[in-house]
Design a protein around this motif. Structure first.
Motif, mmCIF file in Angstrom:
data_model
loop_
_atom_site.group_PDB
_atom_site.id
_atom_site.type_symbol
_atom_site.label_atom_id
_atom_site.label_comp_id
_atom_site.label_asym_id
_atom_site.label_seq_id
_atom_site.Cartn_x
_atom_site.Cartn_y
_atom_site.Cartn_z
ATOM 1 N N ASP B 11 0.859 -1.161 0.000
ATOM 2 C CA ASP B 11 0.000 0.000 0.000
ATOM 3 C C ASP B 11 0.899 1.215 0.000
ATOM 4 O OD1 ASP B 11 -2.927 0.886 1.938
ATOM 5 O OD2 ASP B 11 -2.013 1.747 0.168
ATOM 6 N N SER B 12 0.999 1.891 -1.136
ATOM 7 C CA SER B 12 1.975 2.975 -1.216
ATOM 8 C C SER B 12 1.365 4.308 -0.822
ATOM 9 C CB SER B 12 2.546 3.052 -2.631
ATOM 10 O OG SER B 12 1.508 3.395 -3.516
ATOM 11 N N ILE B 17 -0.608 -1.669 -5.135
ATOM 12 C CA ILE B 17 -0.130 -2.089 -6.440
ATOM 13 C C ILE B 17 0.047 -3.595 -6.510
ATOM 14 C CG2 ILE B 17 0.824 0.083 -7.288
ATOM 15 C CD1 ILE B 17 3.446 -0.662 -6.268
ATOM 16 N N LEU B 18 0.095 -4.229 -5.365
ATOM 17 C CA LEU B 18 0.104 -5.693 -5.378
ATOM 18 C C LEU B 18 -1.048 -6.164 -4.514
ATOM 19 C CD1 LEU B 18 3.915 -6.440 -4.869
ATOM 20 C CD2 LEU B 18 2.624 -6.410 -7.001
ATOM 21 N N HIS B 19 -1.805 -7.061 -5.046
ATOM 22 C CA HIS B 19 -2.986 -7.521 -4.324
ATOM 23 C C HIS B 19 -2.826 -8.995 -3.970
ATOM 24 C CE1 HIS B 19 -5.502 -3.959 -5.559
ATOM 25 N NE2 HIS B 19 -4.514 -3.905 -6.418
ATOM 26 N N MET B 43 7.786 -4.738 -8.948
ATOM 27 C CA MET B 43 7.537 -4.443 -7.539
ATOM 28 C C MET B 43 7.592 -5.714 -6.722
ATOM 29 S SD MET B 43 7.558 -1.381 -7.211
ATOM 30 C CE MET B 43 7.498 -1.653 -5.458
ATOM 31 N N THR B 44 7.109 -6.798 -7.300
ATOM 32 C CA THR B 44 7.123 -8.053 -6.562
ATOM 33 C C THR B 44 8.553 -8.469 -6.227
ATOM 34 O OG1 THR B 44 5.124 -8.709 -7.729
ATOM 35 C CG2 THR B 44 6.330 -10.436 -6.592
ATOM 36 N N ALA B 56 6.446 3.407 1.088
ATOM 37 C CA ALA B 56 5.611 2.244 0.815
ATOM 38 C C ALA B 56 5.405 1.451 2.096
ATOM 39 C CB ALA B 56 6.282 1.359 -0.222
ATOM 40 N N SER B 57 4.283 0.824 2.195
ATOM 41 C CA SER B 57 4.112 -0.069 3.329
ATOM 42 C C SER B 57 3.568 -1.391 2.813
ATOM 43 C CB SER B 57 3.170 0.541 4.354
ATOM 44 O OG SER B 57 1.884 0.636 3.799
ATOM 45 N N THR B 58 3.894 -2.396 3.508
ATOM 46 C CA THR B 58 3.469 -3.706 3.048
ATOM 47 C C THR B 58 2.678 -4.381 4.137
ATOM 48 O OG1 THR B 58 5.452 -4.698 3.948
ATOM 49 C CG2 THR B 58 5.516 -4.071 1.637
#
Lengths: 285, 319
Positions: B11-12, B17-19, B43-44, B56-58
């Motif tokens: 979640d930037s 951007i990655l689900h 990004m992955t 960015a947070s993950t």
């Protein structure tokens, strides 16, 4: 192409790049070399004692042995100019060194950390930038007494944000480069990447900026000395001499003010031109 | 090493951007990630190296050999990056400091991260340069990056990873910036060295053929989601997701039967855009109502996994 051919191509390219300095650039460099030499050896070069007062010679024009004549107190003008070079350059040197180090450090921190660190530092730069350096110098001189050190500190506070702002933009671009990420993936520490790779790559920009800044610094510090906030009389100093010559100027003896003023302007222009040419040569305008 | 599981919604701040990406790389195996630009492939892999854009947070987990990458201390992270994982970037010209000599790049790496002496690092640097097929390595050490071709420079990049033989190699479109003729040579080199040394690899590419050739498993990504997981050997014949099929159909054919490439209709969606239902629904020829309203589940099929509501429908005559 053979190795030798490549080497010769590289060499010609270097030579042609040095010629980017142009006639004016080389001229500026020559002026600076002369000034630096005088600043280093002025006392040995001076034909007379720069502080020997002889009222009988006050405002006397050029006579044999005294090619520029005398100032309002009958001191040999040429000697005072030569000796004054040092005090006129020591201040700017300290000023440029301090504000370059401070500005570079802050800009690199802002560009590296980004986020709120960057926002805070940038806002700080903008606020400090908006505050006139001369005003700050007057304020500090009132608080701590006039003197070269106070003037240098005040102008450092004024110069740091302007370099910081400029460099931050360049540093942001540099730290965004892919090679910085590559180094991070290789496990390099942040400090190492910044100090060993980002900083050296920014050096041309920093050096060119510092040289340009030196020109402004000679003028600004000379200006502060003129106002009585920098170098104090009777020390021979170009800024002080411009001010000291003012009364004589009104009486029709402009030599002291003109001579010292010319030196200051010449120095400022030479540093400005050289910095500009270097920046253009290195492609860091 | 052994096992990397990855589940990273990023979640930037602006959006995801990655689900919910799931990836597992077994020791010594190679997986390929393919998809259009902006599908989240790079990004992955960058998440695996903890190389996220600022801010960015993950959520989710990236673990390497049982260790959570996100929880690593900065010391541990540096050790992880310097000895366990390596990344080959898309454009070697950008990824190598342009004002340092090639030798400096390799030697500094070894001296800093492995604690070698300069002499030993230099010797080893010459060895690895020779190993990646660079002629006259002693001379190349003194070359600046601008004096080498892109292909040579990418070999230098690969050589730098060989210095410490990481367990996992992240290759982010390593041949995209290269000349077509050097692409295959560089790819063959990566493939050979990886196999010889038993390194695992995550290979990101646009090129389905290339991915199928060097990887064991292919992951097809679309809009920040993995839509199909399939063994490389099955990709051409038995892929089932409409997007994978569309990608395969969009390739040029060597026999030149079609004068135009069959493009996928519509705009590619980036993971940033909010969608209800299946991200591919708008461009999918087989979309039905449910595709537009419900996010498709991950369905296990014989060939692997796919994210599609119609996973079990016979959409293709041959599967």
């Amino acid at each position: 192409m053979s190795v030798a051919q490549v080497a010769s191509v590289v060499r010609t390219r270097r030579r042609s790049r040095l010629s980017h300095l142009g006639v004016i650039g080389w001229l500026a460099l020559a002026v600076i070399v002369v000034f630096v030499f005088v600043a280093a050896f002025g006392e040995a070069l001076a034909p007379d004692d720069p502080n020997a007062i002889d009222i009988a010679y006050a405002n006397v024009g050029p006579i044999p042995g005294h090619p520029l004549g005398f100032d309002d107190l009958g001191r040999d003008l040429l000697s005072r100019l030569l000796v004054g070079a040092r005090s006129s350059f020591v201040g700017p040197l300290a000023l440029v060194a301090l504000s370059t180090v401070a500005g570079t450090t802050l800009a690199l921190i802002a560009a590296w950390r980004r986020g709120w660190t960057d926002a805070t530092l940038s806002a700080g730069f903008d606020i400090a930038f908006a505050f006139p350096g001369i005003l700050l110098a007057i304020l500090l001189a009132t608080l701590f007494g006039a003197g070269l050190a106070v003037a240098v500190i005040a102008l450092t506070l004024a110069y740091t944000p302007s370099l910081g702002r400029l460099l931050r933009a360049t540093a942001l671009r540099e730290t965004g480069m892919e090679y910085v990420k590559a180094f991070r993936v290789m496990g390099y520490s942040d400090v190492r990447i910044v100090v060993r790779h980002v900083l050296p790559n920014l050096m041309p920009f920093i050096i060119a900026q510092a040289i340009i800044m030196f020109g402004y610094a000679t003028l600004d510090l000379g200006g502060l000395s003129f106002l009585g906030l920098g170098v104090q009389p009777p020390t021979a100093d170009w800024g002080v001499m411009v001010a000291a010559g003012a009364p004589a100027l009104l009486q029709g003896y402009p030599t002291q003010t003109l001579a010292a003023g010319t030196c200051l302007v010449l120095a400022a222009v030479a540093f400005g031109v050289l910095g500009d040419r270097l920046a253009r040569m290195w492609g860091v305008e | 090493m052994e096992d990397l599981t990855l589940d990273v919604p990023v979640d930037s701040g602006h959006g995801r951007i990655l689900h919910g990406v799931d990836l597992t790389v077994e020791a010594g195996s190679a997986i390929g990630i393919v998809g259009e630009s902006g599908s989240g492939k790079s990004m992955t892999v960058r998440t695996v190296a903890a190389l996220l854009p600022p801010g960015a947070s993950t959520s989710g987990r990236v673990s390497f050999d049982g260790d959570q990458v996100a929880d690593m201390s900065s010391d541990r992270l540096r050790r992880y990056r310097s000895s366990q994982v390596a990344m080959i970037f898309q454009d070697p010209r950008a990824a190598i400091n342009p004002v340092r000599k090639v030798g400096n790049f390799l030697v500094e790496n070894a001296v800093t991260n492995l604690g070698w002496s300069r002499a030993r690092a230099r010797e080893k640097a010459i060895d690895v340069l020779r190993e990646v097929g660079i002629a006259d390595p002693e001379r190349r050490l003194n070359a600046f990056p601008s004096e080498l071709s892109g292909g040579l420079l990418q070999r230098v990049m690969i050589a730098s990873t060989l210095l410490y033989e990481p367990e996992l190699l992240l290759a982010d479109e390593p041949t995209t910036a290269l000349d077509v003729t050097t692409q295959s040579a560089v790819m063959a080199l990566i493939d050979r060295l990886r196999r010889e040394r038993g390194m695992a690899m995550v290979f990101v590419t646009h090129d389905l053929e290339l991915a199928a050739a060097v990887c064991d498993t292919i992951h097809v990504m679309y809009a920040g989601r993995i839509v199909e997981k399939i063994p490389a050997s099955e990709l051409h014949e038995r892929s089932r997701h409409p997007y994978t099929r569309a990608l395969l159909d969009a390739r040029p054919r060597l026999d030149g039967r079609e004068s135009r490439l069959r493009a996928i209709p519509g705009q590619p969606l980036s993971g940033l855009e909010d969608v209800t239902g299946c991200a591919f629904a708008a461009r999918c020829p087989f979309a039905v109502d449910i595709c537009r309203t419900d996010e498709p589940p991950v369905v296990a099929v014989e060939t692997g996994e796919i994210r599609c509501h119609r996973a079990h429908d016979r959409l293709w005559g041959d599967s």
